[in-house]
Motif scaffolding. Structure first.
Motif, PDB file in Angstrom:
ATOM      1  N   ILE A  91       0.816  -1.011   0.204  1.00 19.82           N
ATOM      2  CA  ILE A  91       0.004   0.038   0.003  1.00 19.82           C
ATOM      3  C   ILE A  91       0.968   1.269   0.009  1.00 19.82           C
ATOM      4  CG2 ILE A  91      -1.574   1.426   1.356  1.00 19.82           C
ATOM      5  CD1 ILE A  91      -3.022  -1.349   2.199  1.00 19.82           C
ATOM      6  N   LEU A  92       1.950   1.265   0.819  1.00 18.01           N
ATOM      7  CA  LEU A  92       2.904   2.444   0.820  1.00 18.01           C
ATOM      8  C   LEU A  92       3.662   2.523  -0.569  1.00 18.01           C
ATOM      9  CD1 LEU A  92       4.480   1.987   4.446  1.00 18.01           C
ATOM     10  CD2 LEU A  92       2.656   3.668   3.578  1.00 18.01           C
ATOM     11  N   LEU A  93       3.695   1.298  -0.999  1.00 18.45           N
ATOM     12  CA  LEU A  93       4.622   1.617  -2.475  1.00 18.45           C
ATOM     13  C   LEU A  93       3.524   2.101  -3.658  1.00 18.45           C
ATOM     14  CD1 LEU A  93       7.254   0.618  -3.822  1.00 18.45           C
ATOM     15  CD2 LEU A  93       6.108  -1.624  -4.451  1.00 18.45           C
ATOM     16  N   THR A  94       2.434   1.559  -3.418  1.00 18.25           N
ATOM     17  CA  THR A  94       1.306   2.280  -4.397  1.00 18.25           C
ATOM     18  C   THR A  94       1.357   3.724  -3.838  1.00 18.25           C
ATOM     19  OG1 THR A  94       0.119   0.223  -4.278  1.00 18.25           O
ATOM     20  CG2 THR A  94      -1.210   2.056  -5.021  1.00 18.25           C
ATOM     21  N   GLY A  95       1.091   4.238  -2.977  1.00 16.67           N
ATOM     22  CA  GLY A  95       1.418   5.541  -2.758  1.00 16.67           C
ATOM     23  C   GLY A  95       2.504   6.375  -3.343  1.00 16.67           C
ATOM     24  N   TYR A  96       3.607   5.561  -3.080  1.00 20.33           N
ATOM     25  CA  TYR A  96       4.822   6.114  -3.684  1.00 20.33           C
ATOM     26  C   TYR A  96       4.836   6.349  -5.187  1.00 20.33           C
ATOM     27  CZ  TYR A  96       9.972   5.810  -5.164  1.00 20.33           C
ATOM     28  OH  TYR A  96      11.003   6.173  -5.740  1.00 20.33           O
ATOM     29  N   HIS A  97       3.867   5.324  -5.952  1.00 15.65           N
ATOM     30  CA  HIS A  97       3.732   5.208  -7.373  1.00 15.65           C
ATOM     31  C   HIS A  97       2.719   6.429  -7.699  1.00 15.65           C
ATOM     32  CE1 HIS A  97       3.185   2.921 -11.151  1.00 15.65           C
ATOM     33  NE2 HIS A  97       2.339   3.818 -11.280  1.00 15.65           N
ATOM     34  N   VAL A  98       1.764   6.606  -6.826  1.00 11.90           N
ATOM     35  CA  VAL A  98       0.853   7.648  -6.991  1.00 11.90           C
ATOM     36  C   VAL A  98       1.535   8.867  -6.931  1.00 11.90           C
ATOM     37  CG1 VAL A  98      -1.208   8.729  -6.300  1.00 11.90           C
ATOM     38  CG2 VAL A  98      -1.201   6.406  -6.615  1.00 11.90           C
ATOM     39  N   TYR A  99       2.253   9.107  -5.969  1.00 12.34           N
ATOM     40  CA  TYR A  99       3.077  10.397  -5.600  1.00 12.34           C
ATOM     41  C   TYR A  99       4.074  10.697  -6.962  1.00 12.34           C
ATOM     42  CZ  TYR A  99       6.072  13.994  -3.373  1.00 12.34           C
ATOM     43  OH  TYR A  99       6.873  15.144  -3.038  1.00 12.34           O
ATOM     44  N   CYS A 100       4.533   9.644  -7.609  1.00 14.46           N
ATOM     45  CA  CYS A 100       5.103   9.889  -8.816  1.00 14.46           C
ATOM     46  C   CYS A 100       4.694  10.663  -9.949  1.00 14.46           C
ATOM     47  CB  CYS A 100       6.146   8.649  -9.295  1.00 14.46           C
ATOM     48  SG  CYS A 100       7.190   7.773  -8.446  1.00 14.46           S
ATOM     49  N   PHE A 101       3.347  10.548  -9.646  1.00 16.36           N
ATOM     50  CA  PHE A 101       2.325  11.217 -10.795  1.00 16.36           C
ATOM     51  C   PHE A 101       2.606  12.886 -10.580  1.00 16.36           C
ATOM     52  CE2 PHE A 101       0.410   7.192 -11.919  1.00 16.36           C
ATOM     53  CZ  PHE A 101       0.272   7.367 -13.317  1.00 16.36           C
ATOM     54  N   LYS A 102       2.803  13.021  -9.295  1.00 11.29           N
ATOM     55  CA  LYS A 102       2.536  14.348  -8.694  1.00 11.29           C
ATOM     56  C   LYS A 102       4.023  15.129  -8.943  1.00 11.29           C
ATOM     57  CE  LYS A 102       3.608  17.721  -5.248  1.00 11.29           C
ATOM     58  NZ  LYS A 102       4.590  18.728  -5.682  1.00 11.29           N
ATOM     59  N   LEU A 103       4.917  14.374  -8.896  1.00 12.39           N
ATOM     60  CA  LEU A 103       6.264  14.671  -9.425  1.00 12.39           C
ATOM     61  C   LEU A 103       6.634  14.853 -10.776  1.00 12.39           C
ATOM     62  CD1 LEU A 103       8.615  12.447  -6.827  1.00 12.39           C
ATOM     63  CD2 LEU A 103       8.032  14.835  -6.549  1.00 12.39           C
ATOM     64  N   LEU A 104       5.845  13.958 -11.243  1.00 12.22           N
ATOM     65  CA  LEU A 104       5.849  14.155 -12.926  1.00 12.22           C
ATOM     66  C   LEU A 104       5.179  15.543 -13.336  1.00 12.22           C
ATOM     67  CD1 LEU A 104       6.260  12.421 -15.655  1.00 12.22           C
ATOM     68  CD2 LEU A 104       3.840  11.993 -15.525  1.00 12.22           C
ATOM     69  N   ALA A 105       4.030  15.718 -12.861  1.00  8.52           N
ATOM     70  CA  ALA A 105       3.436  17.209 -13.160  1.00  8.52           C
ATOM     71  C   ALA A 105       4.209  18.094 -12.786  1.00  8.52           C
ATOM     72  CB  ALA A 105       2.090  17.209 -12.409  1.00  8.52           C
ATOM     73  N   ASP A 106       5.169  18.063 -11.606  1.00  4.85           N
ATOM     74  CA  ASP A 106       5.895  19.216 -11.257  1.00  4.85           C
ATOM     75  C   ASP A 106       6.867  19.393 -12.425  1.00  4.85           C
ATOM     76  OD1 ASP A 106       4.507  19.607  -8.877  1.00  4.85           O
ATOM     77  OD2 ASP A 106       5.853  18.653  -7.649  1.00  4.85           O
ATOM     78  N   PHE A 107       7.575  18.501 -12.860  1.00  8.13           N
ATOM     79  CA  PHE A 107       8.556  18.602 -13.787  1.00  8.13           C
ATOM     80  C   PHE A 107       8.023  18.938 -15.347  1.00  8.13           C
ATOM     81  CE2 PHE A 107      11.226  15.597 -11.265  1.00  8.13           C
ATOM     82  CZ  PHE A 107      12.403  16.269 -11.214  1.00  8.13           C
ATOM     83  N   LYS A 108       6.748  18.470 -15.663  1.00 10.99           N
ATOM     84  CA  LYS A 108       5.984  18.953 -16.782  1.00 10.99           C
ATOM     85  C   LYS A 108       5.965  20.279 -16.553  1.00 10.99           C
ATOM     86  CE  LYS A 108       1.887  18.097 -19.331  1.00 10.99           C
ATOM     87  NZ  LYS A 108       0.495  17.489 -19.210  1.00 10.99           N
ATOM     88  N   HIS A 109       5.347  21.043 -15.625  1.00 11.65           N
ATOM     89  CA  HIS A 109       5.098  22.274 -15.740  1.00 11.65           C
ATOM     90  C   HIS A 109       6.415  23.174 -15.080  1.00 11.65           C
ATOM     91  CE1 HIS A 109       1.159  21.633 -16.602  1.00 11.65           C
ATOM     92  NE2 HIS A 109       1.026  20.546 -15.541  1.00 11.65           N
TER      93      HIS A 109
END
Length: 144
Positions: A91-109
């Motif tokens: 579950i924590l690893l899944t949260g890590y994976h989801v957090y990567c989407f936030k980091l991806l958006a930060d880099f994108k913008h």
């Protein structure tokens, strides 16, 4: 489908998922440390493609893991304390994976404020998760 096939698919998809979440933060390191716009643009493409490529592997890992739990039944789940800890880690690893989407958006913008050092440390989290998950699944220690 026999339980051995279910286990084999669970492991295969888990390996594919981990390959992606080992590599994605490494791309974040390069992105955070680069000052060249061309490199940033290329890394944005690579990061997005990789995260969207490995996300189905995460979902399939969950699907086949839940299938195994269903196969073994509630009474087995209740007495398998090692499984409870493994599920917390996943579950924590899944949260890590989801957090990567936030980091991806930060880099994108172009909003990233974190250093390459942060991403180097962030990159180590899945390694510890993988070791713990494998040890729990193979050794099956009684934890309580």
């Amino acid at each position: 489908m026999s339980i051995l096939w279910v286990k084999a698919f669970h492991i295969a998809f888990m390996v594919a998922w981990f390959a992606g979440i080992f590599y994605l933060p490494r791309l974040f390191v390069y992105h955070a440390e680069s000052t060249q716009n061309e490199v940033h643009q290329q890394l944005k493409i690579m990061e997005r493609r990789l995260l969207f490529f490995v996300t189905p592997f995460a979902l399939l890992t969950w699907l086949f893991g839940l299938w195994m739990m269903h196969y073994y039944g509630t009474s087995w789940i209740l007495v398998s304390s090692w499984l409870h800890l493994k599920l917390v880690i996943v579950i924590l690893l899944t949260g890590y994976h989801v957090y990567c989407f936030k980091l991806l958006a930060d880099f994108k913008h172009d909003r990233n404020k974190r250093s390459g050092r942060f991403y180097r440390i962030f990159n180590e989290i899945p390694v510890f998760a993988l070791f713990a998950i494998i040890l729990l699944a193979v050794v099956k220690p009684v934890l309580y």
